[in-house]
Design a protein around this motif. Structure first.
Motif, PDB file in Angstrom:
ATOM      1  N   GLU A  32     -48.964  28.965 -41.948  1.00 37.11           N
ATOM      2  CA  GLU A  32     -47.917  30.190 -41.342  1.00 37.11           C
ATOM      3  C   GLU A  32     -46.488  29.529 -41.140  1.00 37.11           C
ATOM      4  O   GLU A  32     -46.844  28.107 -41.029  1.00 37.11           O
ATOM      5  N   THR A  42     -46.929  41.540 -35.026  1.00 41.10           N
ATOM      6  CA  THR A  42     -47.841  40.575 -33.973  1.00 41.10           C
ATOM      7  C   THR A  42     -47.659  40.984 -32.190  1.00 41.10           C
ATOM      8  O   THR A  42     -48.274  41.727 -31.723  1.00 41.10           O
ATOM      9  N   CYS A 353     -49.418  47.853 -42.823  1.00 41.95           N
ATOM     10  CA  CYS A 353     -50.638  47.650 -41.446  1.00 41.95           C
ATOM     11  C   CYS A 353     -50.471  49.080 -41.508  1.00 41.95           C
ATOM     12  O   CYS A 353     -51.176  50.077 -40.082  1.00 41.95           O
ATOM     13  N   GLY A 357     -51.960  47.855 -37.382  1.00 41.26           N
ATOM     14  CA  GLY A 357     -52.569  46.695 -37.897  1.00 41.26           C
ATOM     15  C   GLY A 357     -53.421  45.882 -36.603  1.00 41.26           C
ATOM     16  O   GLY A 357     -54.875  45.014 -36.750  1.00 41.26           O
ATOM     17  N   THR A 359     -54.811  47.438 -34.283  1.00 45.46           N
ATOM     18  CA  THR A 359     -55.702  48.396 -34.049  1.00 45.46           C
ATOM     19  C   THR A 359     -57.364  48.476 -35.408  1.00 45.46           C
ATOM     20  O   THR A 359     -57.980  48.033 -34.865  1.00 45.46           O
TER      21      THR A 359
HETATM   22  C1  LIG Z   1     -42.728  48.010 -31.804  1.00 43.99           C
HETATM   23  C2  LIG Z   1     -43.976  47.809 -32.458  1.00 43.99           C
HETATM   24  C3  LIG Z   1     -45.246  48.371 -31.959  1.00 43.99           C
HETATM   25  C4  LIG Z   1     -46.822  48.640 -32.660  1.00 43.99           C
HETATM   26  N1  LIG Z   1     -47.531  48.979 -31.689  1.00 43.99           N
HETATM   27  C5  LIG Z   1     -49.244  48.749 -32.037  1.00 43.99           C
HETATM   28  C6  LIG Z   1     -50.139  49.580 -31.508  1.00 43.99           C
HETATM   29  O1  LIG Z   1     -49.669  49.923 -30.251  1.00 43.99           O
HETATM   30  N2  LIG Z   1     -51.435  49.009 -32.095  1.00 43.99           N
HETATM   31  C7  LIG Z   1     -51.411  49.050 -33.133  1.00 43.99           C
HETATM   32  O2  LIG Z   1     -52.161  48.699 -33.613  1.00 43.99           O
HETATM   33  N3  LIG Z   1     -50.343  48.190 -33.829  1.00 43.99           N
HETATM   34  C8  LIG Z   1     -48.915  48.101 -33.255  1.00 43.99           C
HETATM   35  N4  LIG Z   1     -48.062  48.365 -34.375  1.00 43.99           N
HETATM   36  C9  LIG Z   1     -48.067  47.562 -35.102  1.00 43.99           C
HETATM   37  C10 LIG Z   1     -48.932  46.157 -35.764  1.00 43.99           C
HETATM   38  O3  LIG Z   1     -47.985  44.943 -35.007  1.00 43.99           O
HETATM   39  C11 LIG Z   1     -49.363  45.399 -37.108  1.00 43.99           C
HETATM   40  O4  LIG Z   1     -49.924  46.330 -37.913  1.00 43.99           O
HETATM   41  C12 LIG Z   1     -49.200  44.447 -36.859  1.00 43.99           C
HETATM   42  O5  LIG Z   1     -49.183  43.256 -36.250  1.00 43.99           O
HETATM   43  C13 LIG Z   1     -49.331  44.094 -38.194  1.00 43.99           C
HETATM   44  O6  LIG Z   1     -49.916  42.793 -38.209  1.00 43.99           O
HETATM   45  P1  LIG Z   1     -49.842  41.746 -39.599  1.00 43.99           P
HETATM   46  O7  LIG Z   1     -50.545  40.224 -39.429  1.00 43.99           O
HETATM   47  O8  LIG Z   1     -49.546  42.301 -41.490  1.00 43.99           O
HETATM   48  O9  LIG Z   1     -47.836  40.761 -39.827  1.00 43.99           O
HETATM   49  P2  LIG Z   1     -47.137  39.640 -38.705  1.00 43.99           P
HETATM   50  O10 LIG Z   1     -47.543  40.213 -37.477  1.00 43.99           O
HETATM   51  O11 LIG Z   1     -45.661  40.111 -39.057  1.00 43.99           O
HETATM   52  O12 LIG Z   1     -47.408  38.671 -38.882  1.00 43.99           O
HETATM   53  C14 LIG Z   1     -47.519  37.943 -40.668  1.00 43.99           C
HETATM   54  C15 LIG Z   1     -47.298  36.523 -40.675  1.00 43.99           C
HETATM   55  O13 LIG Z   1     -46.680  36.190 -41.564  1.00 43.99           O
HETATM   56  C16 LIG Z   1     -45.910  34.891 -41.505  1.00 43.99           C
HETATM   57  N5  LIG Z   1     -45.841  34.618 -42.614  1.00 43.99           N
HETATM   58  C17 LIG Z   1     -45.039  35.439 -43.757  1.00 43.99           C
HETATM   59  N6  LIG Z   1     -44.179  34.971 -44.445  1.00 43.99           N
HETATM   60  C18 LIG Z   1     -44.714  33.990 -44.461  1.00 43.99           C
HETATM   61  C19 LIG Z   1     -44.650  32.562 -45.954  1.00 43.99           C
HETATM   62  N7  LIG Z   1     -44.770  32.945 -46.602  1.00 43.99           N
HETATM   63  N8  LIG Z   1     -45.334  31.916 -45.812  1.00 43.99           N
HETATM   64  C20 LIG Z   1     -46.437  31.302 -44.756  1.00 43.99           C
HETATM   65  N9  LIG Z   1     -46.256  32.897 -43.686  1.00 43.99           N
HETATM   66  C21 LIG Z   1     -45.508  33.369 -43.824  1.00 43.99           C
HETATM   67  C22 LIG Z   1     -44.997  35.462 -40.567  1.00 43.99           C
HETATM   68  O14 LIG Z   1     -44.921  34.154 -39.942  1.00 43.99           O
HETATM   69  C23 LIG Z   1     -45.820  36.457 -39.306  1.00 43.99           C
HETATM   70  O15 LIG Z   1     -46.182  34.692 -38.141  1.00 43.99           O
HETATM   71  C24 LIG Z   1     -47.067  48.447 -33.726  1.00 43.99           C
HETATM   72  C25 LIG Z   1     -45.474  47.103 -34.067  1.00 43.99           C
HETATM   73  C26 LIG Z   1     -44.583  47.310 -33.684  1.00 43.99           C
HETATM   74  C27 LIG Z   1     -43.053  46.740 -34.598  1.00 43.99           C
END
Ligand SMILES: Cc1cc2nc3c(=O)[nH]c(=O)nc-3n(C[C@H](O)[C@H](O)[C@H](O)COP(=O)(O)OP(=O)(O)OC[C@H]3O[C@@H](n4cnc5c(N)ncnc54)[C@H](O)[C@@H]3O)c2cc1C
Length: 392
Positions: A32, A42, A353, A357, A359
């Motif tokens: 990470e 997230t 996502c 993401g 859910t």
């Molecule tokens: C305001 C808002 C409200 C939302 N409400 C909902 C909801 O109510 N219900 C729902 O289901 N979803 C909701 N979502 C969507 C949800 O937040 C996302 O779908 C989910 O968090 C995606 O997770 P992820 O792990 O793909 O992304 P992220 O949480 O962005 O995680 C990606 C990770 O990769 C790491 N990373 C990036 N590049 C690198 C690299 N080169 N090397 C190592 N690590 C790296 C980052 O630091 C990060 O920790 C909402 C989103 C927002 C913004």
């Protein structure tokens, strides 16, 4: 030190994948970029976990409905066993319609949802006063309630999941930003090069949210998923908001507001009419981290939400206490990217996502674990194949 699989990214997708991979007996290393889990999209998420299929989102159907149901059960179990406050509440969700036409159109979606065994109840005035006394039901054209939905504080829930998998033997390397995918040029992954050195594995899963697109671009793979800034805000505690208040979706409002109880106050978000304002756009090739994102979207919603304060009077006092923003990534078909990367053996992706993401994370994590361990998946993998998002 090597691992059976390296998961890159400790957000909702990465941690859910790590949990399911570990459950299948694999040695997992999570790499990470920042110093903790769940800080990016997230950490900003609103934490709605519900059976949105059919009733709220026309692109999702029976497959996603099953995934949503799995997610609800997964987080309810996590809340029960993790011993932490993750903001979990089995409060249900109420979809509110303001116009007669909207309510009439919704009947088709409600029937479709019921056919998927979603327990939707069209509220009467009497039931509304029991289930959701916070709203003035007589000001709505209709309200339908799904008691199975849950809410949680997504950042806390995924941090709890990360802590749990760490206890189960999953290793985390924080502050290690992946800079290159080793072996990708030769068509066979060998590991990752990071800001803290190289880590070796013949299997790498990219769960890097908005950063997945530029990482894949470096190895010549296109990911047609658009990062968009979404900001929401929380208020201070407000009179008359119960902890058990169902989550509210203003389904036929132009802003499609989503509102839920949070620490005695409200958490509020909603949509901007198209075209998207500039403050919602980012450079997809170089996404900023969340602390660099503007909060204008949430500030606009504070004003817009006044349009429904006749229905939810607490909104009159719903001023901004804290804003959080993230960058979910959207595809044209509103489906996820959860598959192997065709031209690089051992490289996998879990991204795009579509703002859902939290859910769908548990079911997608399970899907990736099945795909990576034995290739036999419960879900039809073609639905989320990266190839559909890689065509020029
Ligand atoms: C305001 C808002 C409200 C939302 N409400 C909902 C909801 O109510 N219900 C729902 O289901 N979803 C909701 N979502 C969507 C949800 O937040 C996302 O779908 C989910 O968090 C995606 O997770 P992820 O792990 O793909 O992304 P992220 O949480 O962005 O995680 C990606 C990770 O990769 C790491 N990373 C990036 N590049 C690198 C690299 N080169 N090397 C190592 N690590 C790296 C980052 O630091 C990060 O920790 C909402 C989103 C927002 C913004």
């Amino acid at each position: 030190m090597g691992a059976d699989v390296i998961v890159v990214g400790a957000g909702a997708f990465g941690c859910n994948a790590a949990w399911h991979l570990r459950r299948r007996g694999l040695e997992v290393l999570v790499v990470e970029a920042v110093d903790r889990p769940a800080t990016q999209a997230t950490g900003a998420a609103a934490g709605f976990v519900a059976q949105f299929s059919s009733v709220h989102h026309s692109e999702w159907g029976e497959v996603e409905w099953g995934m949503q149901r799995y997610g609800i059960g997964f987080y309810a179990d996590l809340a029960g066993r993790c011993g932490r406050d993750i903001g979990f509440c089995p409060c249900g969700i109420a979809y509110i319609y303001q116009s007669r036409e909207g309510w009439e159109r919704a009947q088709v979606a409600i029937e479709a949802a019921r056919a998927l065994e979603t327990q939707l109840e069209a509220l009467t005035a009497g039931r509304a006063s029991e289930v959701v006394p916070e709203i003035r039901f007589e000001r709505t054209a209709g309200t339908v309630f799904d008691p199975t939905a849950i809410r949680l504080r997504a950042g806390d829930a995924i941090a709890a999941l990360a802590a749990e998998v760490a206890l189960q033997g999953v290793r985390f390397e924080y502050g290690a930003a992946v800079e290159a995918l080793l072996g990708a040029g030769e068509g066979r992954i060998r590991g990752v090069q990071t800001s803290r050195g190289d880590f070796v594995s013949s299997r790498v899963l990219l769960a890097t949210g908005a950063w997945t697109r530029p990482l894949l671009a470096r190895v010549g793979v296109q990911l047609a998923a658009e990062p968009v800034v979404v900001a929401r805000y929380t208020t201070r505690p407000l009179a008359g908001i119960r902890r058990q208040m169902p989550m509210l979706m203003f389904s036929d409002s132009e802003h499609r507001f989503w509102i839920r109880a949070e620490r005695g106050g409200l958490l509020i978000g909603g949509a901007d009419p198209k075209p998207l304002p500039d403050d919602r756009r980012v450079d997809a090739a170089l996404p900023p981290f969340v602390h660099q994102l503007p909060g204008d979207h949430a500030i606009r919603m504070r004003e817009n939400v006044r349009k429904v304060e006749d229905i939810l009077p607490a909104l009159k006092e719903a001023d901004i206490d804290e804003i959080k923003a993230g960058m979910p990534c959207y595809t044209d078909d509103r489906l996820f990217a959860a598959s192997a990367v065709a031209d690089v053996e051992g490289l996998y992706v879990l991204a795009a996502c579509n703002e859902a993401g939290i859910t769908h994370g548990p079911a997608l994590g399970r899907h990736m674990a099945e795909l990576i361990t034995d290739g036999e998946t419960e879900l039809d993998g073609s639905r989320y194949d990266l190839a559909r998002l890689s065509r020029g």
